[in-house]
Design a protein around this motif. Structure first.
Motif, short mmCIF file in Angstrom:
data_model
loop_
_atom_site.label_atom_id
_atom_site.label_comp_id
_atom_site.label_asym_id
_atom_site.label_seq_id
_atom_site.Cartn_x
_atom_site.Cartn_y
_atom_site.Cartn_z
N ASP A 178 6.54 -3.05 -34.24
CA ASP A 178 6.09 -1.70 -33.89
C ASP A 178 5.34 -1.73 -32.56
OD1 ASP A 178 4.16 0.67 -33.91
OD2 ASP A 178 5.39 1.10 -35.68
N PRO A 179 5.64 -0.86 -31.63
CA PRO A 179 4.99 -0.89 -30.31
C PRO A 179 3.48 -0.67 -30.37
CG PRO A 179 6.33 1.10 -30.57
CD PRO A 179 6.69 0.19 -31.70
N ARG A 180 2.99 -0.16 -31.48
CA ARG A 180 1.54 0.02 -31.63
C ARG A 180 0.82 -1.29 -31.96
NH1 ARG A 180 1.42 4.22 -36.35
NH2 ARG A 180 3.25 2.94 -36.92
N THR A 181 1.56 -2.33 -32.25
CA THR A 181 0.98 -3.58 -32.73
C THR A 181 0.05 -4.22 -31.70
OG1 THR A 181 2.88 -4.04 -34.15
CG2 THR A 181 1.47 -5.90 -33.57
N THR A 182 -1.16 -4.50 -32.13
CA THR A 182 -2.10 -5.25 -31.30
C THR A 182 -2.36 -6.64 -31.86
OG1 THR A 182 -3.90 -4.19 -32.53
CG2 THR A 182 -3.30 -3.21 -30.41
N VAL A 183 -2.10 -6.82 -33.14
CA VAL A 183 -2.33 -8.11 -33.79
C VAL A 183 -1.07 -8.55 -34.51
CG1 VAL A 183 -3.64 -9.36 -35.55
CG2 VAL A 183 -4.80 -7.69 -34.09
N LEU A 184 -0.65 -9.79 -34.26
CA LEU A 184 0.41 -10.44 -35.01
C LEU A 184 -0.24 -11.38 -36.02
CD1 LEU A 184 2.85 -11.53 -32.15
CD2 LEU A 184 3.29 -9.72 -33.83
N LEU A 185 0.25 -11.37 -37.24
CA LEU A 185 -0.29 -12.27 -38.25
C LEU A 185 0.87 -13.06 -38.87
CD1 LEU A 185 -3.22 -11.67 -40.59
CD2 LEU A 185 -1.16 -12.74 -41.51
N ARG A 186 0.81 -14.36 -38.73
CA ARG A 186 1.85 -15.22 -39.29
C ARG A 186 1.53 -15.54 -40.74
NH1 ARG A 186 4.23 -21.06 -37.07
NH2 ARG A 186 4.97 -21.78 -39.11
N ALA A 187 2.51 -15.35 -41.61
CA ALA A 187 2.34 -15.62 -43.03
C ALA A 187 3.43 -16.57 -43.52
CB ALA A 187 2.40 -14.32 -43.83
N ASP A 188 3.12 -17.33 -44.56
CA ASP A 188 4.06 -18.30 -45.12
C ASP A 188 4.50 -17.86 -46.51
OD1 ASP A 188 3.99 -20.28 -43.02
OD2 ASP A 188 1.94 -20.70 -43.66
N CYS A 189 5.77 -18.11 -46.80
CA CYS A 189 6.27 -17.81 -48.14
C CYS A 189 5.66 -18.74 -49.18
CB CYS A 189 7.79 -17.95 -48.17
SG CYS A 189 8.67 -16.74 -47.16
N HIS A 190 5.34 -19.98 -48.78
CA HIS A 190 4.85 -20.99 -49.71
C HIS A 190 3.34 -20.88 -49.91
CE1 HIS A 190 7.98 -24.20 -50.58
NE2 HIS A 190 8.65 -23.27 -49.93
N ALA A 191 2.78 -19.69 -49.79
CA ALA A 191 1.33 -19.56 -49.85
C ALA A 191 0.91 -18.37 -50.70
CB ALA A 191 0.77 -19.42 -48.44
N LEU A 192 -0.31 -18.47 -51.21
CA LEU A 192 -0.99 -17.35 -51.86
C LEU A 192 -2.24 -17.07 -51.04
CD1 LEU A 192 -0.72 -18.33 -55.64
CD2 LEU A 192 0.60 -16.60 -54.41
N TYR A 193 -2.50 -15.79 -50.79
CA TYR A 193 -3.56 -15.40 -49.87
C TYR A 193 -4.74 -14.79 -50.63
CZ TYR A 193 -0.21 -16.39 -46.26
OH TYR A 193 0.68 -17.04 -45.45
N PRO A 194 -5.96 -15.12 -50.18
CA PRO A 194 -7.14 -14.56 -50.84
C PRO A 194 -7.27 -13.06 -50.55
CG PRO A 194 -7.79 -15.77 -48.88
CD PRO A 194 -6.32 -16.01 -49.06
N ARG A 195 -8.07 -12.41 -51.35
CA ARG A 195 -8.30 -10.98 -51.18
C ARG A 195 -8.83 -10.70 -49.77
NH1 ARG A 195 -12.66 -7.65 -51.80
NH2 ARG A 195 -12.24 -5.50 -52.44
N ARG A 196 -8.35 -9.63 -49.17
CA ARG A 196 -8.74 -9.17 -47.84
C ARG A 196 -8.41 -10.19 -46.75
NH1 ARG A 196 -12.89 -7.83 -45.66
NH2 ARG A 196 -12.41 -5.71 -44.92
N PHE A 197 -7.38 -10.97 -46.95
CA PHE A 197 -7.05 -11.98 -45.96
C PHE A 197 -6.72 -11.35 -44.60
CE2 PHE A 197 -3.95 -14.60 -43.67
CZ PHE A 197 -4.65 -15.81 -43.60
N VAL A 198 -5.84 -10.37 -44.59
CA VAL A 198 -5.45 -9.75 -43.33
C VAL A 198 -6.66 -9.06 -42.71
CG1 VAL A 198 -3.95 -8.04 -42.24
CG2 VAL A 198 -3.07 -9.46 -44.09
N GLU A 199 -7.42 -8.33 -43.52
CA GLU A 199 -8.59 -7.63 -43.00
C GLU A 199 -9.59 -8.62 -42.38
OE1 GLU A 199 -7.25 -5.15 -46.61
OE2 GLU A 199 -7.11 -7.21 -45.88
N ASN A 200 -9.84 -9.74 -43.07
CA ASN A 200 -10.77 -10.73 -42.54
C ASN A 200 -10.29 -11.30 -41.21
OD1 ASN A 200 -12.50 -10.44 -44.70
ND2 ASN A 200 -11.75 -12.23 -45.80
N CYS A 201 -9.00 -11.60 -41.12
CA CYS A 201 -8.46 -12.16 -39.88
C CYS A 201 -8.59 -11.17 -38.73
CB CYS A 201 -7.00 -12.56 -40.08
SG CYS A 201 -6.75 -14.04 -41.08
#
Length: 338
Positions: free
Chosen positions: A87-110
């Motif tokens: 999306d052209p509005r994107t200011t942050v790219l976040l790389r995620a892995d399929c082999h992972a489980l993420y803690p609560r608010r992971f994206v927000e914290n990053c």
């Protein structure tokens, strides 16, 4: 990057035959905040299992989730393609892995950490976990200093500026300005990018709040292939940027060479030549026995063989790339002299 400018985040999840893990990974990483909008781009490198079907089912419930074809197949290409078509509005790219489980608010914290520290990249720590006895043993090896050599992002760490870590969030303009990942080197693309980022004056921040759970390879064969690639990629990165290896990167190579020299010398000087490989094997076996006894899990006896597989495969990959680069350099010199 002021927090007020973070209006849209593109989460990029490279995928290839991940039907066993991808649904849980997506469910754990989806943001719940209203502070910014987001999309989740699953970059499929040609899956032949049920990965595509699972993602399409999730997308039917959440249109922010999108399945996108990655014709170049690699993780590096997945990130680079996503950085261009997101999306052209994107200011942050976040790389995620399929082999992972993420803690609560992971994206927000990053996102918050990226803005608060004025960094170009936020990295996180990872903790390996297993679903099967073999995978649990491999996870135990990867979580230990015996297996990871003390790598900071492989254990729970305090927050702070670092040279490298498990990739999470990027400032999109900086990622694109540096050309993204180097697709000419198929392995170790994260450390290679970090080297260029630091050379360009960017800063990398390890967010100690956001340790992820990671599912490692589930067999010794796949583990050996993975660590061969890790070693190959690390040698390539060191050579490309003129960097010196760290002690933990030298030790596996030293153990491999000492063991090979011992085996070669055995016919000439007898059993004493086998002391280096015998000592190394004894340490790994004894360590796994203590680990299994303390945890009351007999399966962790396999952690020693897992560590040996990791070390030796990494060393072979490292030496393979090192020798390839040396041969190429000699060929160039001969051509220049001709």
């Amino acid at each position: 990057m002021p927090a007020s400018t973070v209006s849209f985040v593109s989460i990029v999840m490279p995928a290839l035959n991940e039907e066993r893990y991808i649904a849980d990974a997506i469910a754990s990483i989806l943001p719940s905040t209203s502070a910014f909008d987001y999309e989740l781009l699953v970059m499929d490198g040609g899956s032949t299992d049920g990965t595509g079907r699972i993602v399409r089912e999730i997308a039917a419930q959440n249109p922010r989730v999108k399945l996108i074809r990655n014709p170049r197949r690699t993780q590096s290409a997945a990130m680079n393609i996503a950085a261009e078509i997101c999306d052209p509005r994107t200011t942050v790219l976040l790389r995620a892995d399929c082999h992972a489980l993420y803690p609560r608010r992971f994206v927000e914290n990053c996102v918050e950490t990226l803005a608060a520290t004025q960094s170009a990249s936020v990295v996180v720590s990872m903790r390996a976990i297993g679903r099967t006895p073999v995978q649990s043993a491999i996870a135990a090896a990867q979580n230990s200093r015996v297996g990871n050599g003390g790598s900071r992002h492989r254990r729970a760490s305090e927050s702070g500026y670092v040279e490298h870590g498990h990739h999470a969030a990027f400032d999109r303009p900086m990622f694109r300005a540096l050309g993204g990942y180097d697709e000419s080197a198929p392995f170790n693309e994260d450390a290679e990018f970090d080297a260029r980022l630091i050379q360009a004056g960017g800063r990398i921040y390890l967010d100690g709040r956001s340790t992820i759970d990671y599912y490692p390879r589930a067999s010794f064969v796949s583990l050996a292939k993975q660590y061969y690639r890790h070693g190959w990629g690390r040698a390539n990165t060191l050579a490309k940027h003129g960097m010196r290896p760290k002690l933990r990167q030298v030790l596996p190579v030293a153990v491999l060479l000492a063991s090979l020299l011992g085996l070669a010398a055995w016919p000439f000087i007898g059993p004493i030549a086998l002391l280096p490989p015998a000592a190394y094997l004894s340490i790994c076996v004894a360590w796994s026995a203590v680990l299994a006894a303390r945890a009351g899990q007999p399966a962790l006896l396999l952690a020693g063989p897992a560590a040996i597989t990791m070390h030796m495969s990494w060393a072979v990959g490292f030496l393979s790339r090192f020798l390839d680069l040396g041969s190429a350099r000699q060929l160039r010199v001969r051509n220049e002299e001709a």
